[in-house]
Each structure stands twice: as C-alpha cells, then as structure tokens.
Design an enzyme around this catalytic site. Structure first.
Site, PDB file in Angstrom:
ATOM      1  CD1 TRP A 322       0.647  -0.335   2.927  1.00 38.50           C
ATOM      2  CD2 TRP A 322      -0.898   1.360   3.492  1.00 38.50           C
ATOM      3  NE1 TRP A 322       1.256   0.744   4.870  1.00 38.50           N
ATOM      4  CE2 TRP A 322      -0.306   1.052   4.756  1.00 38.50           C
ATOM      5  CE3 TRP A 322      -2.165   2.186   3.647  1.00 38.50           C
ATOM      6  CZ2 TRP A 322       0.074   1.958   6.100  1.00 38.50           C
ATOM      7  CZ3 TRP A 322      -2.467   2.827   4.695  1.00 38.50           C
ATOM      8  CH2 TRP A 322      -0.860   2.750   5.521  1.00 38.50           C
ATOM      9  CG  ASP A 323       5.100   1.348   2.032  1.00 43.06           C
ATOM     10  OD1 ASP A 323       3.957  -0.117   2.175  1.00 43.06           O
ATOM     11  OD2 ASP A 323       5.429   1.316   2.698  1.00 43.06           O
ATOM     12  CD  GLU A 452       2.381  -4.530   8.749  1.00 47.00           C
ATOM     13  OE1 GLU A 452       2.749  -4.453   8.959  1.00 47.00           O
ATOM     14  OE2 GLU A 452       2.283  -4.103   7.547  1.00 47.00           O
ATOM     15  CD  GLN A 520       2.220   0.537  10.572  1.00 45.29           C
ATOM     16  OE1 GLN A 520       2.808   0.005  10.417  1.00 45.29           O
ATOM     17  NE2 GLN A 520       2.816   1.870   8.916  1.00 45.29           N
TER      18      GLN A 520
END
Length: 702
Positions: A322-323, A452, A520
């Site tokens: 997805w980055d 995650e 994150q």
C-alpha cells in the site's frame, strides 16, 4: 565515441583541501541540489542510489536490479524455498580504485542531473587527481554509465592505478558467457524459480565494456575512459541479446558530452515539476533528495510500480505494498501524473489475479495482494504462519482511492471508462461480498489494521472507512458513466460499523481496542489522508490519544501523518514536533531514508513519500477534490524557511505554479486550459497570467 576512448579534457585543475566543497560543486550544494561529503559513510547501505526507473543500483554495491525482474516462489512455508524477491544482477560498473594507489577526498550526489561523483588523489603523487562518475541514463533506460577521468597535468612522473572490479555471479540468475562485440563481454541467463507454476522465467542480458585491471597515464595529460553496462530482459525484448548488441552499437557512436547531455535534459524535464524551499538548506536538500529517491525508481513507460525500498535494494524483497498508492503516489499525481499513471497500470494489468485471490478466498470482485511482485499473485511470505496477505485487505480500498483520485486530477473520462471503472467496480463487488450484516450495521471481520500489531480484529476503523469510500466511488463513477448502479453499494457505504468510544469521544482502532501500544499511525489516518468527516473536538481527541499510544522508533509515515493532522487543526506547535521527528530518519551524508531511527529498511522511500506529503499536503495545505484543488498554506515556525514553491503542478490538463511566503500567496499560469482562483472571500478570478493574494486559503477550478 569509442567507449574506451582517451579524451584530453580539463575538468579539475586546482588541488582540493580536505573537507572543503570543491568550487565547481559549491553552487549546487548551496542550492540544495547536490549532497557532498569529504568521507563516504561507513555503512555502505547509506550510499546513494543511481537509477532511472528501469535499472537502479546502490553505488559501490556488487548487485543491481531491473524493475519487474524477480526470482522465487510467490508464497513459501518457512524453510521450504526462496520467497519472491528482486533478482540480483551483477553490477559490473561498481569499480573501485585500489587503495594502495589512490584515496578518496570527496563524493557528491548531483540530484539535479542524477549522477554520483567520487574524487580521489594519488597515494604516491598527491597531484594525481581522479574523478569517477556513475549515472543510469534517463533517456536510454537500458544504459548504465561509468566514467573515470584522470588528471596528471601537475604530476611529477607517469602514473598508474589499479582497478578492482566485481565478479559476475548471481544466486538468482543462471548466467553464462555469450558472444558479444569486440571490447565487450556479455552474460545471459534466466531466473531460477517461477513465481507461480504458470509464470515465465525472466531472461536477462548484461553487456559490459571490458574494464582493464590497470590504467596508465603520462604526466602532463588528462584522459577520460567511459564504460557501459547495457541491460535488457525478456520483459521488454523478444531477443534481449540482439537488442543489447544493437544498443551498444548505437550508444558507442555517441560522444561523452552528448550522451550525458541527453541524460541531463531528460532529468531537466522531470525537474520542471518540483518543490522549492528557500531559507533552510537542510530542508531544501531533504525535499530534493526525497523526490529524487522516488523518481529514480519510477518512469512513465515502465509499469512495475514501486516498493518501499525502490528498485535499487531488496528491502521488503522489492514487493509492492500500500506504500505506493498511499505514501508515494499522491505527490507524484500532483507533480508527475504521467508517472503516477504507470503505478495504476501495474494494478490494472493484475486485475485478473486480484479477482482470482478474491474468488479463492470465497468472495466476489477483486482483492489485491498485500505483497505483489511480478505476477500480481499474493507474495506475502510464509503462509499459513504469516497470513497478513489474507488479513490486511485495506490495500484494496487504498487502490480504489488512487484510481478515483487520478480521475479527479486529470478529468480523463475515457481513461475512467476503460481503465478506472473496471478496477473500481470489482473492488466494490469485493467489499459487498466481504461485509456481514449484524447488529444493524455492516461489519468487516477478521482483518489486520494498518497498525500491524493489531491482527485478527473486527471492524478496523481505517479498513471500514476506506471500504466505505471505495463503495461511494463506485456509485459516483457508475452514475457518471451511465453504468448500472448497484444500490447496495451506497447502502453499505453509509452503514458500515465505525468503532467509537462515546465516553472518551475517540474513534477506536477496532472493536474492543483496549489502549495497547501501536506500531504506527492508524486512527489518525482517518484525518489524513482519508479526510473522513468528524468534529474538530473528536479529531483533536484522536490525535492526543493515539500519539501517546504510538511506539518510539516506529515507522516514519506515522510522524508525517500526525504532523499533517495537527497542521489541519491549527496546532502548529505540535505539528512542528512531529515534523522534526522526520530528520533522524534521513542519514547523512547522502540523505538515505531509513524505516526506523535505528534499524529497519534502508532507502525506505515510503518515508520520503510521507515527508513530501508533509510539505505539500501539510504546510502547503493542498487537497485534491472532486471538482477543485485547494491550498491552505501555513508557514514553518522558527525554521528559517522564507519561501515555498510548488513548480508546475498539474490539474485537468493545465499546469501552474504556486508559491507563498509568510505574508502572500502567488499562483502563476503556465499552460493548458484557463483556470480560476477563488479566494477566501469568495471572489473568483481568471488565472490569465499570475495572481497575488494575502496568505489565505484558495480554491482552483477549471
């Protein structure tokens, strides 16, 4: 030009002083266009990248990569074989000068011209000066160039230097020597392992100018030697060896200066769009190096997208996550929509594989893999021990948003019909089949959050919001194109469960979230990049709550998100704190982005993408909307920055530049259909040439 030609040229005559920037490099260093160091980093992973979007290398490393060339199985159980990864190809131009003959005194990455320099002086005669130059030709994507210039004009005697060259081995490709033109060597081979049983092996050819082990030069002379490494593959050629020889014949007839000038012109065209910062050299150089690091791994005619580590290294095995769509694509869409489009083509071409994944998982539509490489099948390692590929399904929604944003930016209705709509439709069908209706809400169960550390959870708030936005996009596009509208899309979009704590007045990361530390940013992503509607009070509560739940030494993208969200709430002091957290991730001297402050992936250009968004979408206040773009700029506090400029922005076929200081904002028309600027009072003006206003929020429409 013969590639082993000797040219009498005059490049650098005065003796350098250790540590001083050479005078011919100083203007670019002071402009933030070049990064210089008298000493190269001890950690060679922090050496800079040279790339053109087809091939890329980390300078001095023994391997390079071609975008799209992978070796290994798409999915392996632990200990049962190699997972798909970028195939290592010998970088035969990673030439070192023997340390007994010369020692480096200065190196520089010229980002404007995408070239790396290393300058050395002789050991036995300090007046012997050597300059090495490496570049991956932007206009000729199959060509890597290395030049060595030796200046012996002030030498007291003839000199000799020995060259150390890498070997030709690869653990990923079965190379063998093949016939090639005089003065060259060539190797050809195929990758060893198919990604899936039905996918082809990839053939690679490397044709290289022969590099001598010793160079001799007479006193009072200067000579330049040019070496090529030409790379072709079966991805872009039906006969890679034949084409490599043809390229060699063509390139060897071009003189050095003309060859470099065509490369420089190609990069000059790219740099017409960019971001300028005045008043703070550190920030200016960080912006340029961040853009360079992304652009060196992408091109508009090579549809293999981008990985968190770019092409040059094997961070995250070179897979696409997805980055790309979430962190690197948005800035490119504003500055380089043609390059951004190549990222979408990568996804579009793999729509059948995404449909396979959805079907094999028991759903309809298309579900893109969490990790994608060559084929478009799931490449997450070690299933069933690691089932991220089945859980982290928000990526499918992230792709839908990237596709609808491209239409907002370009207004290309034909593209939307032929390329965008098939993808957006199948994504809507996936979400429709993935939800479960219970407790008067639609629920998405058993997923993994963007954070995650949170897996096998229900109703990830980010996943549900991005799914809702995907479904709304499908409804909008179907009506726009006069396609049949499925009423269930809108019904689901408006009634997805959004976990919320009424007492704390915060969004919950997922059902039952208990306040544990996260790796994150997650919930704050609702504010940016999703721009999910909420009250300012709830937005502030979310930031304050989750910024204290985010682990130190986390992924940099989280720092950028918290900074942008705070800017948009007017909390500039707090935004500055998170903005400042970006710089420990940028490793001197060549601004190598690292995933974590200590550890993690090197050349982590996901972080570069987040940093650029902090500039454009944060301090610039840029937003791409359904029928407009808006800017709401704010100024960096106590930074020394005096001026921002976004050069050659693109919108609906028009180009414009926007700049601002602490007091004013200027919009300049460059090309294309007429645009209109509406200020904060509602006054609308045609952008005939340029418009200057007091610093304020503005809207640009066509």
């Amino acid at each position: 030009m013969l590639p082993f030609a000797i040219l009498l040229i005059f490049l650098f005559h005065s003796l350098p002083v250790l540590g001083e920037v050479p005078p011919d490099w100083l203007p670019k260093v002071q402009a933030g266009q070049m990064l210089y160091s008298p000493v190269e980093p001890a950690n060679k992973e922090w050496m800079p990248v040279i790339g053109n979007g087809y091939i890329a290398m980390v300078v001095t490393q023994s391997s390079l990569h071609i975008g799209g060339v992978f070796n290994g199985y798409n999915n392996t159980e632990e200990g049962q074989g190699q997972n798909s990864h970028r195939a290592d190809i010998p970088c035969l131009l990673s030439v070192d000068i023997d340390a007994v003959d010369a020692t480096p005194y200065g190196s520089a990455l010229d980002m404007q011209n995408a070239i790396f320099y290393r300058r050395s002086r002789g050991i036995n005669d300090a007046r012997l000066l050597i300059e090495q130059r490496w570049y991956a030709h932007r206009a000729y994507p199959n060509l890597l160039v290395h030049e060595i210039s030796i200046d012996c004009r002030d030498c007291t005697k003839d000199s000799q230097i020995r060259l150390i060259t890498p070997n030709t081995s690869s653990s990923d490709i079965a190379f063998k020597n093949v016939q090639s033109p005089d003065g060259t060597s060539a190797i050809e081979g195929s990758t060893l392992i198919r990604e899936v049983p039905t996918s082809p092996l990839t053939t690679v050819v490397s044709l290289t100018t022969n590099i001598p082990s010793t160079l001799s030069i007479s006193k009072s002379q200067v000579q330049t030697l040019t070496f090529f490494q030409i790379l072709t593959s079966s991805l872009d050629s039906s006969n890679p060896l034949f084409d490599a020889v043809q390229y060699y014949d063509r390139f060897s007839k071009i003189n050095n200066l003309e060859l470099f000038n065509s490369h420089s012109v190609a990069w000059g065209t790219i740099w017409e769009s960019g971001i300028e910062i005045s008043g703070n050299l550190t920030i200016a150089a960080a912006v340029n190096s961040s853009l360079y690091s992304i652009l060196s791994s992408l091109r508009d005619d090579w549809d293999y997208s981008i990985s968190p580590g770019g092409i040059a290294n094997n961070a995250y095995r070179g897979h696409t996550f997805w980055d790309g769509e979430t962190w690197m694509y948005p800035t490119l869409l504003a500055l380089h929509p043609n390059i951004a489009a190549s990222m979408l083509r990568y996804r579009e071409k793999r729509l059948p594989e995404a449909m396979d994944k959805a079907r094999w998982s028991g759903y309809k539509g298309a579900s893109w893999p969490w990790e994608s490489a060559f084929t478009g099948y799931e490449c997450t390692c070690c299933y069933p021990y690691n089932n991220e590929g089945q859980l982290e399904i928000h990526i499918t929604g992230d792709i839908a948003l990237a596709f609808i944003q491209y239409y907002y930016a370009t207004g290309d209705k034909q593209w939307l019909r032929t390329s965008g709509w098939p993808v957006i439709y199948q994504i809507a069908e996936f979400w429709k089949s993935r939800v479960i209706y219970q407790n008067q809400k639609y629920n998405i169960l058993d997923v993994q959050c963007p954070d995650e550390s949170s897996a096998h959870v229900n109703n990830s708030v980010y996943t549900n919001v991005v799914a809702s936005m995907s479904l709304s996009a499908a409804t909008y596009v179907s009506r726009l194109l006069n396609e049949p509208v499925d009423p269930s899309w809108e019904q689901i979009a408006n009634n997805l469960a959004i976990p919320f704590d009424q007492q704390l007045q915060i969004h919950l990361q997922y059902d039952g979230y208990n306040g544990h530390l996260i790796n994150q940013a997650d919930v704050v992503l609702l504010q940016y990049p999703l721009r999910y509607p909420m009250t300012p009070k709830v937005a502030l509560n979310d930031i304050l709550y989750y910024q204290n739940k985010t682990r130190n030494n986390g992924m940099f993208t989280g720092d950028a998100t918290y900074s942008i969200a705070n800017i948009r709430l007017g909390n500039l002091k707090e935004a500055q704190v998170f903005w400042d957290l970006s710089f420990p991730h940028i490793k001197a001297p060549f601004n190598c982005w690292t995933e974590r402050i200590t550890g993690g992936a090197n050349h982590f250009i996901t972080g570069a993408g987040g940093f650029l968004q902090n500039i454009l979408f944060g301090f610039g206040g840029y937003d791409l909307n359904l029928d407009s773009v808006t800017f709401n700029p704010v100024f960096l506090q106590n930074s020394g920055v005096t001026f921002f400029k976004f050069r050659k922005m693109n919108y609906l076929g028009s180009t414009y530049s926007l700049s601002f200081t602490s007091k004013s904002i200027t919009v300049e028309r460059l090309s294309g259909p007429l645009l209109y600027v509406t200020d904060s009072t509602g006054r609308k003006q045609a952008l005939q040439n340029s418009i200057v206003l007091d610093l304020q929020k503005i809207q640009i429409t066509q």
